[in-house]
Structures are given as structure tokens and as C-alpha cells.
Scaffold this motif. Sequence first.
Motif, PDB file in Angstrom:
ATOM      1  N   VAL A  13      -5.877  30.409 -34.539  1.00  0.00           N
ATOM      2  CA  VAL A  13      -5.876  31.589 -33.686  1.00  0.00           C
ATOM      3  C   VAL A  13      -6.719  32.659 -34.355  1.00  0.00           C
ATOM      4  CG1 VAL A  13      -4.459  33.369 -32.610  1.00  0.00           C
ATOM      5  CG2 VAL A  13      -3.575  31.032 -32.825  1.00  0.00           C
ATOM      6  N   GLY A  14      -7.624  33.227 -33.592  1.00  0.00           N
ATOM      7  CA  GLY A  14      -8.421  34.309 -34.136  1.00  0.00           C
ATOM      8  C   GLY A  14      -9.641  34.589 -33.291  1.00  0.00           C
ATOM      9  N   LEU A  64      -9.084  25.888 -30.952  1.00  0.00           N
ATOM     10  CA  LEU A  64      -9.197  27.299 -31.316  1.00  0.00           C
ATOM     11  C   LEU A  64      -8.738  28.144 -30.138  1.00  0.00           C
ATOM     12  CD1 LEU A  64     -10.259  29.548 -33.229  1.00  0.00           C
ATOM     13  CD2 LEU A  64     -12.492  29.221 -32.180  1.00  0.00           C
ATOM     14  N   LEU A  65      -7.816  29.063 -30.392  1.00  0.00           N
ATOM     15  CA  LEU A  65      -7.373  30.030 -29.397  1.00  0.00           C
ATOM     16  C   LEU A  65      -7.861  31.409 -29.835  1.00  0.00           C
ATOM     17  CD1 LEU A  65      -3.640  29.020 -28.791  1.00  0.00           C
ATOM     18  CD2 LEU A  65      -5.618  28.503 -27.360  1.00  0.00           C
ATOM     19  N   PRO A  66      -8.747  32.036 -29.069  1.00  0.00           N
ATOM     20  CA  PRO A  66      -9.236  33.353 -29.474  1.00  0.00           C
ATOM     21  C   PRO A  66      -8.155  34.435 -29.435  1.00  0.00           C
ATOM     22  CG  PRO A  66     -10.654  32.399 -27.788  1.00  0.00           C
ATOM     23  CD  PRO A  66      -9.457  31.518 -27.907  1.00  0.00           C
ATOM     24  N   ARG A  67      -7.114  34.221 -28.609  1.00  0.00           N
ATOM     25  CA  ARG A  67      -6.103  35.268 -28.466  1.00  0.00           C
ATOM     26  C   ARG A  67      -4.760  34.645 -28.092  1.00  0.00           C
ATOM     27  NH1 ARG A  67      -5.878  40.836 -26.946  1.00  0.00           N
ATOM     28  NH2 ARG A  67      -4.090  41.215 -25.637  1.00  0.00           N
ATOM     29  N   VAL A  68      -3.698  35.205 -28.640  1.00  0.00           N
ATOM     30  CA  VAL A  68      -2.334  34.843 -28.261  1.00  0.00           C
ATOM     31  C   VAL A  68      -1.618  36.138 -27.926  1.00  0.00           C
ATOM     32  CG1 VAL A  68      -0.136  33.959 -29.117  1.00  0.00           C
ATOM     33  CG2 VAL A  68      -2.241  32.748 -29.657  1.00  0.00           C
ATOM     34  N   ASP A  69      -1.090  36.230 -26.705  1.00  0.00           N
ATOM     35  CA  ASP A  69      -0.419  37.459 -26.285  1.00  0.00           C
ATOM     36  C   ASP A  69       1.035  37.518 -26.737  1.00  0.00           C
ATOM     37  OD1 ASP A  69      -2.629  38.638 -24.961  1.00  0.00           O
ATOM     38  OD2 ASP A  69      -2.329  37.286 -23.271  1.00  0.00           O
ATOM     39  N   ASP A  70       1.731  36.399 -26.713  1.00  0.00           N
ATOM     40  CA  ASP A  70       3.139  36.356 -27.097  1.00  0.00           C
ATOM     41  C   ASP A  70       3.251  35.590 -28.413  1.00  0.00           C
ATOM     42  OD1 ASP A  70       5.872  36.089 -27.368  1.00  0.00           O
ATOM     43  OD2 ASP A  70       6.210  35.565 -25.259  1.00  0.00           O
ATOM     44  N   VAL A  71       3.081  36.303 -29.515  1.00  0.00           N
ATOM     45  CA  VAL A  71       3.046  35.667 -30.832  1.00  0.00           C
ATOM     46  C   VAL A  71       4.361  34.958 -31.162  1.00  0.00           C
ATOM     47  CG1 VAL A  71       2.780  36.069 -33.320  1.00  0.00           C
ATOM     48  CG2 VAL A  71       1.227  37.164 -31.695  1.00  0.00           C
ATOM     49  N   PRO A  72       5.523  35.586 -30.990  1.00  0.00           N
ATOM     50  CA  PRO A  72       6.768  34.866 -31.313  1.00  0.00           C
ATOM     51  C   PRO A  72       6.910  33.560 -30.524  1.00  0.00           C
ATOM     52  CG  PRO A  72       7.219  37.202 -31.082  1.00  0.00           C
ATOM     53  CD  PRO A  72       5.807  36.984 -30.613  1.00  0.00           C
TER      54      PRO A  72
END
Length: 165
Positions: free
Chosen positions: A25-26, A46-54
Motif C-alpha cells: 500500500v502506498g 499494489l494498492l495506491p490507497r486504502v480508505d479503511d485502514v483497520p
Amino acid sequence: KRSTDLISAFALARSQGANLRLTIVGNGPLLPALQAEVDEVEGACLLPRVDDVPEFLRTADVFALVSDHEAAPRALLEAMATGLACCVTSVGGMPESLQATVGEPGVEPAGELVRPRDVPELAAALRRLAGDPARRATLGERARVRAADFSADEEWRQHVRLWGQ
């Protein structure tokens, strides 16, 4: 953040029979080069963004952070708080973060520590964690308990104790 080391260790561990998937993630200026590298490795994404980290962390089995230098990364504390087994480089404040009880001899750490830039050592740690669900559970529980030592409530208690109020 040495993502290249993590990708290389992941590929090595898989070539040695470990059943692994890797999600990095990054985002940032190096994203296109990192995406090209990830595209070359089976089982990696690869995930450029994660909105719900938990929620994202709860879907993982292991958290890895393999930097050359860190202070006390929030990402590590978030992973620890969700009860994830962690594999990190022994730099900055990360070893202390993973100590079950700081300064107590003989206490097992709450995660795997590896030397920075040591891809074979990192691959071995990933293989150990992939192949041992009981160890992942034990490390995850230790990490969850240890993360509470870094909560806002605990920080406040320590300030009060320090200032004698």
C-alpha cells in the motif's frame, strides 16, 4: 521504505515454497516504478490507497515494514493494535515497539525483527510466519497487548506520572 527488498524477499520465499500473497500500500512519485516491479512478481499487487485502514489490516495475516530508518511508525502501531503478526527491520523505534515488556530480559518480542536490506533473512522470516499459523496468532496477540502501551490514554497516564499530578 525499501519496498524493493520486500518484493525481492517475497519472490524468494515463494520460490522456496512459501504460500504467500503480497499487497503493498502506498502512493507517491515512485508509484509507476513500483507498479512495474510488482507486475513482474506473481502473487503481488499494489494498492495506491486504502480508505479503511483497520478493515484492510483485519484481512491480512502479516504486516511487514522494512525501512532503513524509522522513528515510531504509526502504521506499525495500527497493525499491532489489530493483532497482526509483524515483521519489521530492526531500526529506530521499531524493536522497542515490538518488545513485550521493554527492558525485561528473556521476554519474547511481539514480532519478527530482521536486519535492514537483508533480503534472505526477510524471506526466511516471511516463510516462518507463512508456515506457522500458531506463531502468527501468538505474535499477533503479543502485538495487540503491546500496542496498548502506546495508546493516548497510556500516554496521558505517563505524563501525569512524570509530572506528579
